[in-house]
Design a protein around this motif. Structure first.
Motif, short mmCIF file in Angstrom:
data_model
loop_
_atom_site.label_atom_id
_atom_site.label_comp_id
_atom_site.label_asym_id
_atom_site.label_seq_id
_atom_site.Cartn_x
_atom_site.Cartn_y
_atom_site.Cartn_z
N THR A 96 0.92 -1.21 0.23
CA THR A 96 0.18 0.03 0.00
C THR A 96 0.70 1.43 -0.09
OG1 THR A 96 -0.03 -0.13 2.46
CG2 THR A 96 -2.13 -0.91 1.24
N LYS A 97 2.24 0.98 -0.07
CA LYS A 97 3.05 2.23 -0.11
C LYS A 97 2.66 2.82 -1.46
CE LYS A 97 7.92 3.55 -0.71
NZ LYS A 97 9.27 2.96 -0.70
N GLU A 98 2.83 4.53 -1.46
CA GLU A 98 2.41 5.38 -2.40
C GLU A 98 3.23 4.95 -3.56
OE1 GLU A 98 1.85 9.86 -3.47
OE2 GLU A 98 2.53 9.43 -1.43
N GLY A 99 2.72 4.96 -4.99
CA GLY A 99 3.34 4.33 -5.91
C GLY A 99 3.63 3.30 -6.31
N TYR A 100 3.41 1.96 -5.24
CA TYR A 100 3.73 0.56 -5.54
C TYR A 100 3.03 0.08 -6.70
CZ TYR A 100 4.80 -4.12 -4.19
OH TYR A 100 5.31 -5.37 -3.93
N PRO A 101 3.63 -0.68 -7.54
CA PRO A 101 2.70 -1.15 -8.74
C PRO A 101 1.70 -2.32 -8.32
CG PRO A 101 4.95 -2.13 -8.78
CD PRO A 101 4.78 -1.12 -7.44
N LEU A 102 0.71 -1.88 -7.74
CA LEU A 102 -0.17 -2.93 -7.01
C LEU A 102 -0.84 -3.73 -8.16
CD1 LEU A 102 -1.51 -3.82 -4.44
CD2 LEU A 102 -3.41 -2.18 -4.79
N GLU A 103 -1.11 -3.25 -9.40
CA GLU A 103 -1.68 -4.26 -10.44
C GLU A 103 -0.85 -5.54 -10.89
OE1 GLU A 103 -3.09 -2.22 -13.57
OE2 GLU A 103 -5.00 -1.09 -12.60
N LYS A 104 0.60 -4.87 -10.73
CA LYS A 104 1.62 -6.04 -11.17
C LYS A 104 1.83 -6.89 -10.07
CE LYS A 104 5.40 -4.59 -12.94
NZ LYS A 104 6.97 -3.71 -13.26
N PHE A 105 1.73 -6.69 -8.82
CA PHE A 105 1.81 -7.19 -7.62
C PHE A 105 0.74 -8.25 -7.76
CE2 PHE A 105 0.44 -7.96 -3.06
CZ PHE A 105 1.73 -8.64 -2.68
N ALA A 106 -0.48 -7.90 -7.92
CA ALA A 106 -1.60 -8.87 -7.96
C ALA A 106 -1.50 -9.87 -9.16
CB ALA A 106 -3.15 -8.26 -8.15
N ALA A 107 -1.01 -9.26 -10.25
CA ALA A 107 -1.05 -10.32 -11.32
C ALA A 107 0.10 -11.60 -11.05
CB ALA A 107 -0.60 -9.51 -12.59
N LYS A 108 1.09 -10.73 -10.30
CA LYS A 108 2.06 -11.80 -10.12
C LYS A 108 1.92 -12.80 -9.19
CE LYS A 108 6.72 -13.00 -10.54
NZ LYS A 108 7.31 -13.31 -11.72
N LEU A 109 1.11 -12.56 -8.22
CA LEU A 109 0.51 -13.40 -7.25
C LEU A 109 -0.41 -14.40 -7.86
CD1 LEU A 109 -0.14 -11.39 -4.07
CD2 LEU A 109 1.49 -13.10 -4.22
N LYS A 110 -1.22 -14.06 -9.09
CA LYS A 110 -2.30 -14.68 -9.40
C LYS A 110 -1.47 -15.71 -10.42
CE LYS A 110 -6.36 -14.41 -12.51
NZ LYS A 110 -7.27 -13.39 -13.31
N GLU A 111 -0.50 -15.33 -11.20
CA GLU A 111 0.42 -16.23 -11.99
C GLU A 111 0.70 -17.27 -11.17
OE1 GLU A 111 3.83 -18.00 -13.55
OE2 GLU A 111 3.86 -16.38 -12.13
N PHE A 112 1.31 -16.97 -9.82
CA PHE A 112 1.98 -17.93 -9.12
C PHE A 112 0.98 -18.86 -8.69
CE2 PHE A 112 3.10 -19.25 -4.63
CZ PHE A 112 4.32 -19.88 -4.92
N SER A 113 -0.01 -18.53 -8.42
CA SER A 113 -1.18 -19.50 -7.87
C SER A 113 -1.60 -20.24 -8.95
CB SER A 113 -2.35 -18.49 -7.43
OG SER A 113 -3.43 -19.15 -7.00
N ALA A 114 -1.79 -19.81 -10.18
CA ALA A 114 -2.17 -20.84 -11.12
C ALA A 114 -1.25 -21.69 -11.62
CB ALA A 114 -2.65 -19.84 -12.28
N ARG A 115 0.24 -21.42 -11.56
CA ARG A 115 1.03 -22.11 -11.83
C ARG A 115 1.17 -23.67 -11.08
NH1 ARG A 115 6.67 -19.95 -10.92
NH2 ARG A 115 5.73 -18.09 -12.08
N HIS A 116 1.02 -23.05 -9.80
CA HIS A 116 1.29 -24.46 -8.95
C HIS A 116 -0.38 -24.96 -8.18
CE1 HIS A 116 5.29 -23.81 -8.84
NE2 HIS A 116 5.19 -22.80 -8.54
N LYS A 117 -1.32 -24.15 -8.82
CA LYS A 117 -2.85 -24.58 -8.58
C LYS A 117 -2.90 -24.59 -6.96
CE LYS A 117 -3.53 -27.31 -12.33
NZ LYS A 117 -2.48 -27.01 -13.13
N VAL A 118 -2.51 -23.45 -6.26
CA VAL A 118 -2.52 -23.46 -4.91
C VAL A 118 -3.56 -21.99 -4.47
CG1 VAL A 118 -0.65 -24.64 -4.30
CG2 VAL A 118 -0.40 -22.15 -4.82
N GLN A 119 -4.17 -22.03 -3.35
CA GLN A 119 -4.57 -20.92 -2.85
C GLN A 119 -3.47 -20.33 -2.18
OE1 GLN A 119 -8.09 -19.48 -2.73
NE2 GLN A 119 -6.57 -17.55 -1.82
N VAL A 120 -3.58 -18.85 -2.23
CA VAL A 120 -2.23 -18.03 -1.83
C VAL A 120 -2.82 -17.07 -0.81
CG1 VAL A 120 -0.27 -16.26 -2.30
CG2 VAL A 120 -0.95 -18.04 -3.96
N TYR A 121 -2.16 -16.86 0.38
CA TYR A 121 -2.59 -16.37 1.59
C TYR A 121 -1.16 -15.21 1.83
CZ TYR A 121 -6.44 -19.37 2.31
OH TYR A 121 -7.65 -20.11 2.26
#
Length: 259
Positions: A96-121
Motif C-alpha cells: 500500500t506504499k504510495e506508488g507501489y505497482p499494485l496491479e503488477k503485484f496482484a498479477a504476479k500472485l495470480k500467476e504464481f497461484s495458477a502455476r502451482h494450483k494453490v490458494q495463496v494467503y
C-alpha cells in the motif's frame, strides 16, 4: 500426525533466504528456529500436509525484489507447491506504499497461484498498520549539553521499544530540514532514551507537540511501565475528523501490572 490427521495440516518451511535487514528478525538467519530447512525432510511428509508457510519478507516495499524472490521460491519448491492446496507467503509486504505497482503485484500472485494450483494467503500486517498511527508527545523541557535536547513526556524504552531493539531512530511526521536541530529525549532515567535528532523550521519550546509516525504494530503492543511512566491514551480519529478517546490508563493500571 496420528493425533491430528483428521485436520488439514500445514508446515512452516524455511526457504533459506529473506528480505530482512535485521538479523534479529531474519527468519532465515543462521540456526533459525523458524521452519524446516531441509527440502528433503519436507518432501518426506508432503503427502501428509495440505499447506505450507514461507515467511521471508520484512518491510518489503520493493516490487522487483518481491517478484524475484517469488520466482526463486517457485523454482526451488515447485515440486512441493504442486502437491499443496494452499500456501502462505507470510507477512512483511508493504504493497500500500504510495506508488507501489499494485496491479503488477496482484498479477504476479495470480500467476504464481495458477502455476502451482494453490490458494495463496498473505499476512497483511505491514500493509494495515504502516502510517496508520502516531505517538503524540509534548515537550517538557529543553536543555543544552553540546547540543539542544528536548525532553518529552514519553520514553523510547516504555513506548517505542522497537527503536531500542533494532537501534533505529523514530520517524517524525512533517519533519523539515530547518536550521533548528534538537535531540528528542524521553523523560525516563535511561541515558540512551533517545528518539533521534531532528531539524525544525522554528525553535521548539515547552508545550510544543511532536508526532512520531508508525506507532502501531510492534511499537504499540510492546509498551510497558518502565519507570512508572504514564501510558499514552489510545485515541481514534474517525473519518469525519472527530477524535474519540477509546482508552486511558491510570496509576492502578501500573500497580496491577507489577509482577
Amino acid at each position: 500426525y496420528d493425533k491430528v490427521k483428521h485436520k488439514k495440516i500445514g508446515l512452516r518451511v524455511n526457504p533459506n533466504f529473506s528480505y530482512s535487514h535485521f538479523d534479529l528478525a531474519d527468519p532465515a538467519r543462521a540456526c533459525s528456529k523458524l521452519g524446516v530447512k531441509e527440502l528433503s525432510s519436507v518432501m518426506a511428509v508432503a503427502d501428509k500436509i495440505s499447506g505450507a508457510m514461507f515467511h521471508y519478507n520484512c518491510e518489503n516495499d520493493d516490487y522487483e525484489n518481491f517478484a524475484s524472490l517469488l520466482d526463486r521460491l517457485s523454482a526451488v519448491y515447485g515440486a512441493l507447491l504442486d502437491k499443496l492446496e494452499c500456501v502462505s507467503l507470510g507477512g512483511g509486504f508493504y504493497f500500500t506504499k504510495e506508488g507501489y505497482p499494485l496491479e503488477k503485484f496482484a498479477a504476479k500472485l495470480k500467476e504464481f497461484s495458477a502455476r502451482h494450483k494453490v490458494q495463496v494467503y498473505l499476512e497483511p500486517g505491514e500493509t494495515a498498520i504502516t502510517q496508520s498511527a502516531y505517538l503524540a508527545v509534548t515537550v517538557l523541557d529543553i536543555v543544552r549539553n553540546d547540543s539542544d535536547i528536548a525532553i518529552v513526556d514519553s520514553s523510547v524504552e516504555a513506548h517505542m521499544l522497537d527503536l531500542l531493539i533494532y537501534r533505529t531512530n523514530a520517524k517524525m511526521e512533517n519533519v523539515s530540514q530547518g536550521k533548528h536541530s534538537y535531540t528528542i529525549a524521553g523523560k525516563s532515567c535511561l541515558a540512551g532514551d533517545i528518539f533521534g535528532t531532528f531539524k525544525f523550521d522554528e525553535p521548539l519550546k515547552v508545550g510544543s507537540v511532536l508526532r512520531f509516525a508508525d506507532a502501531a504494530g510492534y511499537t504499540m503492543v510492546k509498551k510497558n511501565w518502565f519507570n512508572g511512566l504514564q501510558m499514552p491514551a489510545i485515541v481514534v480519529k474517525r473519518l469525519n475528523g472527530e477524535c474519540e478517546t477509546v482508552r486511558t490508563f491510570s496509576y492502578n493500571d501500573f500497580k496491577n501490572n507489577l509482577s
